[in-house]
Write a protein that holds these residues in place. Structure first.
Motif, mmCIF file in Angstrom:
data_model
loop_
_atom_site.group_PDB
_atom_site.id
_atom_site.type_symbol
_atom_site.label_atom_id
_atom_site.label_comp_id
_atom_site.label_asym_id
_atom_site.label_seq_id
_atom_site.Cartn_x
_atom_site.Cartn_y
_atom_site.Cartn_z
ATOM 1 N N GLU A 41 0.829 -1.202 0.000
ATOM 2 C CA GLU A 41 0.000 0.000 0.000
ATOM 3 C C GLU A 41 0.867 1.256 0.000
ATOM 4 O OE1 GLU A 41 -2.487 2.306 3.303
ATOM 5 O OE2 GLU A 41 -3.188 0.257 2.972
ATOM 6 N N LYS A 42 1.991 1.176 0.681
ATOM 7 C CA LYS A 42 2.867 2.342 0.812
ATOM 8 C C LYS A 42 3.414 2.809 -0.533
ATOM 9 C CE LYS A 42 6.185 4.151 3.982
ATOM 10 N NZ LYS A 42 6.518 4.001 5.366
ATOM 11 N N VAL A 54 -0.077 3.223 -3.673
ATOM 12 C CA VAL A 54 -0.908 4.428 -3.751
ATOM 13 C C VAL A 54 -0.186 5.551 -4.497
ATOM 14 C CG1 VAL A 54 -2.061 6.217 -2.393
ATOM 15 C CG2 VAL A 54 -2.357 3.821 -1.782
ATOM 16 N N THR A 87 -7.094 9.255 -1.647
ATOM 17 C CA THR A 87 -6.843 10.220 -0.575
ATOM 18 C C THR A 87 -7.445 9.727 0.735
ATOM 19 O OG1 THR A 87 -6.831 12.035 -2.168
ATOM 20 C CG2 THR A 87 -7.196 12.622 0.143
ATOM 21 N N LYS A 128 -5.285 6.925 2.097
ATOM 22 C CA LYS A 128 -4.055 7.454 2.706
ATOM 23 C C LYS A 128 -4.321 8.044 4.092
ATOM 24 C CE LYS A 128 -0.053 10.215 1.549
ATOM 25 N NZ LYS A 128 1.006 9.435 0.972
#
Length: 159
Positions: free
Chosen positions: A4-5, A8, A74, A77
Motif C-alpha cells: 500500500e505504501k 498508492v 486520498t 491514505k
C-alpha cells in the motif's frame, strides 16, 4: 502494508498521466480523427458531430472515474476510506459507468439495426457486456464498502 505504501503513490502518478492523455485525446485526437474520417467518407459526414459528442462524453465518463479514484486514494491514505464520505465517490464511479453503459447500449441498438456485417455490432456488444460487468462489480464493491463502514462505526462505538 508495504504494498500500500508504494502502490498508492504509483497509482496516483499513473492516474495523472492517464488523465492528461485523456484530455489531449478528448480535445484534439478524437475531434480531429472523426473529422478526418467523415471527410474521407462523405456518406458518413452527417455522423461527425454526433460521433464527436459521444466520444467526448465517453472519455468524460472515464475522467470522472479517475477523479473519484483519486479521491478514494486520498481517503485510503488518511485511513478514512470506511466512512460515509467514501460512498459518494463510489457512487460517482457507478453513475459514470451507468452513463457509459447507456451510450454503448444505444450505439449497439442503432448499429445493430443498421449494420451490413456483424463486426461492429459484436465489438459494441463486447464493450457493453464489459461495461456491464464493471458496473455490477462496482455495485458489489459499494455494498462491501457500506458494510465495512457500518462495522467500523460499530467497532468505534464499542471501543
Amino acid at each position: 502494508m508495504f504494498a500500500e505504501k508504494w502502490a498508492v503513490p504509483a497509482l496516483r502518478v499513473f492516474l495523472v498521466v492517464l488523465f492528461a492523455v485523456l484530455v489531449v485525446f478528448q480535445t484534439l485526437s478524437l475531434p480531429g480523427g472523426i473529422a478526418y474520417t467523415t471527410s474521407q467518407n462523405p456518406h458518413d459526414a452527417s455522423l461527425r458531430w454526433p460521433l464527436t459528442a459521444i466520444a467526448v462524453f465517453l472519455v468524460l465518463c472515464v475522467e470522472v472515474v479517475l477523479v473519484a479514484t483519486w479521491k478514494l486514494l486520498t481517503l485510503v491514505k488518511k485511513d478514512r476510506i470506511f466512512t460515509s464520505g467514501a460512498l459518494k465517490w463510489v457512487d460517482a464511479i457507478v453513475w459514470a459507468v451507468v452513463a457509459a453503459w447507456v451510450v454503448f447500449a444505444g450505439m449497439l441498438i442503432f448499429v445493430g439495426f443498421n449494420a451490413d456485417d456483424p463486426g461492429m455490432p459484436m465489438v459494441l456488444f463486447l464493450a457493453t457486456v464489459g461495461i456491464t460487468v464493471i458496473g455490477l462489480l462496482m455495485v458489489v464493491m459499494r455494498a462491501l464498502l457500506r458494510q465495512a463502514t457500518t462495522l467500523r462505526t460499530d467497532m468505534e462505538a464499542v471501543i
